[in-house]
Each structure stands twice: as structure tokens, then as C-alpha cells.
Design an enzyme around this catalytic site. Structure first.
Site, mmCIF file in Angstrom:
data_model
loop_
_atom_site.group_PDB
_atom_site.id
_atom_site.type_symbol
_atom_site.label_atom_id
_atom_site.label_comp_id
_atom_site.label_asym_id
_atom_site.label_seq_id
_atom_site.Cartn_x
_atom_site.Cartn_y
_atom_site.Cartn_z
ATOM 1 N N SER A 111 0.830 -1.193 0.000
ATOM 2 C CA SER A 111 0.000 0.000 0.000
ATOM 3 C C SER A 111 0.879 1.263 0.000
ATOM 4 C CB SER A 111 -0.956 -0.051 1.194
ATOM 5 O OG SER A 111 -2.000 0.857 1.017
ATOM 6 N N ASP A 168 -9.583 -4.677 -5.132
ATOM 7 C CA ASP A 168 -8.904 -3.475 -4.643
ATOM 8 C C ASP A 168 -9.208 -2.314 -5.591
ATOM 9 O OD1 ASP A 168 -7.197 -1.487 -3.809
ATOM 10 O OD2 ASP A 168 -5.404 -2.748 -3.760
ATOM 11 N N HIS A 218 -7.941 -5.254 -0.653
ATOM 12 C CA HIS A 218 -6.777 -4.466 -0.264
ATOM 13 C C HIS A 218 -6.329 -4.915 1.128
ATOM 14 C CE1 HIS A 218 -4.101 -1.052 -0.847
ATOM 15 N NE2 HIS A 218 -4.232 -0.803 0.445
#
Ligand code: NAG
Length: 327
Positions: free
Chosen positions: A171, A272, A302
Site C-alpha cells: 500500500s 482493490d 486491499h
């Protein structure tokens, strides 16, 4: 209506919703983070000062003035003669949340260290909005230089192979990993050789709303309301999401065609909202002549990797191992 999340074990679903709730309550409307509240909610883990399942870890300070430190994970059951690759790891959390000692990330780095196996250096970089761009990138790069230097020599495990270093992150940490890799490619190290970059669902963006951001507006964990807030907290005051930190191959980006950039593995999840940005990133690397591998898990949300019970989480370790073996 299109599905915005896969079938998930109930405990994973509850945990994901809890994290998302924490992210929302810690964000103040004035663009700041309520650190008191965050420190209460963000469960921490101590380093493993005694070996647990063949792994030891310790926290090492790089620069006290900015609280830059890392957690070093050293697998023990591998003979000193067998050299292990070194992974510089950058945790996620939208540039604003979590730390190298957050329990979720400590657990994940332990898994990487044991199961790959590898020496893992999980960097505790400074967070936004107290420290905006480029503080986190500077911290990441300084951690690499620290490991390259003399001061650390006696504290690294003897089997750490500095000629096989990887930069990895998830991320926002995947975004950091990219930008630190760019800095590393422009630098001459004495010892370190960066042979690969592992970007797990990296956080990239831009002004445009992509198809996946729109379609997965109701996804777990991440949505544009949250990501817009994170960019605003991280990017310099007055800049928009076209900034080169966010839109790495956008109109304001720096050309990396001429750089000796390491082979890159980009991991994308089918649930995601950020996946279109991540696929553009992969395409952008290829277009600039870089070696890049796209790994897609159609059912992944995610931050799936922090849940060891999810099948894709085990698959990821296997795919990372394969990638690392070939670089
Ligand atoms: C932070 O959150 C706590 C708990 O909700 C609250 O008591 C405190 O007033 C908040 N601080 C600020 C500065 O908003």
C-alpha cells in the site's frame, strides 16, 4: 449490482471493518490525525528478544532526532554458511498510520522472515501529516545507507547477503518502496546491491477517477474518500494528486527510462479499488524498458496479506519466493 467484496471468513470481515473504522475515527476533519486515539487503537508488538519458532528480532535506532529506527528479523535455524537475502520492508497505512511495531505488520514480517526465508528490515519511517512528502522517502533511503555503512556491521546477522537486497512494501509502503528504489538506483552503495522491488498493492493515484475506483466504491478498507484524505495529508500543501509522488508516470513525473531500475513484482487484488493505478504502474515500468512482473489474485481485497488464513496470503509468500529466487 457489481460485487464489491469477495466471500471472506467472518473474522477477517470483522477485522477489516474494524481497521477501516479506526482509520475513520482517528482522522480529524482539519486534516490531522488524533495520535492519542491512534496509539490506543493501534495494537503494538515487542521484538522477539528470545527466539520464537526459529526467529529473533530487535529494534535498531538509525537517527534518534527523528525517531528513525527499524525492526530487524533474523531467522536462526539457517546455518550461518547459507546466505539469506535482505528485504527492506515498508509498512502500509496511508503514509499516516501504523508503525514497524504494529502487531499486524510485526506478524507479517515474521512470516516473511521465517517462510521465505529472509533477513527483514522493517523501517519505522515518519508519518504524515506531521511529516509530509518527502520525509518518509528520505527516511527509507537513509535506512538503506545506514545498512550500507560501517556502524551497523557487527549487528547484522553473519548470513545476511547484502548483494541480494530487495525493497518491498504494501500500500503506501509500496509507493515508498518505488520511490526509495529510484533514489537507490541513482546512488553508488559500497556494499548493498538492490536486485528487486516488490510492490504489494502499491498506493498510487492521480486526479482521474479510474474504472476500478468507481466500480469498487463500496469496497472494504479503501475508498476514494479515504485515499483522497491520505494524499492531502501526505503531499505538500497546495499540490494535487498529479504530484509525481502519487502519479509516478503522470505528466509531472520524473523520467526513469535511463535508470538502472531493479526487476519489479507488482501484486494486484481483484477487489482493490487501486488496481487500475497499480496496473498502470506495471505498464509504465514495461514501457520504460524495466523488467516487471504482474501478479493478480482475482479474489484479493486491499491488505489481504495481513490475514494468514486467506489462501492468497500463502500464495503471495510462494510467489515472492519464486520472484526472489530468479533475481
Ligand atoms: C482524540 O480522541 C479522544 C478520544 O475520542 C478525545 O477524547 C480527544 O479529545 C481527541 N483529541 C483531539 C485533539 O481531537
Amino acid at each position: 449490482m457489481a460485487r464489491t467484496s469477495p466471500d471472506l471468513p467472518w473474522n477477517v470481515r470483522i477485522f477489516v471493518n474494524t481497521i477501516a473504522f479506526f482509520m475513520d475515527v482517528c482522522r480529524r476533519s482539519n486534516g490531522r490525525i488524533n495520535r492519542t486515539l491512534m496509539n490506543l487503537l493501534d495494537l503494538k508488538a515487542s521484538p522477539l528478544s528470545k527466539p520464537v519458532k526459529g526467529l529473533q528480532s530487535s529494534d535498531i535506532m538509525v537517527d534518534k532526532s527523528r525517531n528513525l529506527w527499524f525492526r530487524l528479523y533474523a531467522p536462526l535455524h539457517h546455518a550461518a554458511a547459507t546466505s539469506l537475502p535482505v528485504i527492506f520492508y515498508f509498512h502500509g497505512g496511508g503514509f499516516a498510520l501504523m508503525g514497524a511495531d504494529s502487531k499486524s505488520y510485526d506478524d507479517f514480517c515474521q512470516r516473511l522472515a521465517r517462510e521465505l526465508p529472509a533477513i527483514v528490515i522493517s523501517v519505522n519511517y515518519r508519518l504524515a501529516p506531521e511529516h509530509r512528502y518527502p520525509s518518509a522517502y528520505d527516511d527509507g533511503f537513509d535506512a538503506l545507507k545506514f545498512i550500507d555503512g560501517e556502524r551497523i556491521k557487527d549487528r547484522l546477522p553473519a548470513n545476511a547477503n547484502l548483494k541480494r537486497c530487495f525493497i518491498a512494501g504494501d500500500s503506501a509502503g509500496g509507493n515508498l518502496a518505488h520511490h526509495v528504489a529510484v533514489k537507490a538506483a541513482e546512488h553508488e552503495f559500497d556494499q548493498l546491491k538492490i536486485v528487486g522491488l516488490i510492490a504489494l498493492q502499491p498506493f498510487f493515484g492521480g486526479q482521474e477517477r479510474t474504472e476500478s475506483e468507481n466500480r469498487l466504491a463500496g469496497a472494504l478498507m479503501i475508498n476514494v474518500e479515504r485515499t483522497d484524505w491520505m494524499w492531502k495529508a501526505f503531499l505538500p500543501d497546495g499540490s494535487d494528486r498529479e504530484h509525481a509522488a502519487a502519479n509516478v508516470f503522470g505528466p509531472k513525473s520524473v523520467d526513469i527510462s535511463g535508470l538502472k531500475f531493479p526487476a519489479t513484482m507488482v501484486v494486484v487484488g481483484g477487489f482493490d479499488p487501486l488496481q487500475d493505478w497499480q496496473k498502470s504502474y506495471y505498464e509504465g515500468l514495461k514501457k520504460r524498458g524495466k523488467e516487471a512482473h504482474l501478479i493478480e489474485y482475482p479474489n484479493a481485497i486491499h491488505s489481504f496479506y495481513i490475514f494468514s488464513e486467506l489462501q492468497e496470503s500463502s500464495l503471495l509468500i510462494k510467489d515472492m519466493r519464486d520472484f526472489m529466487r530468479n533475481e
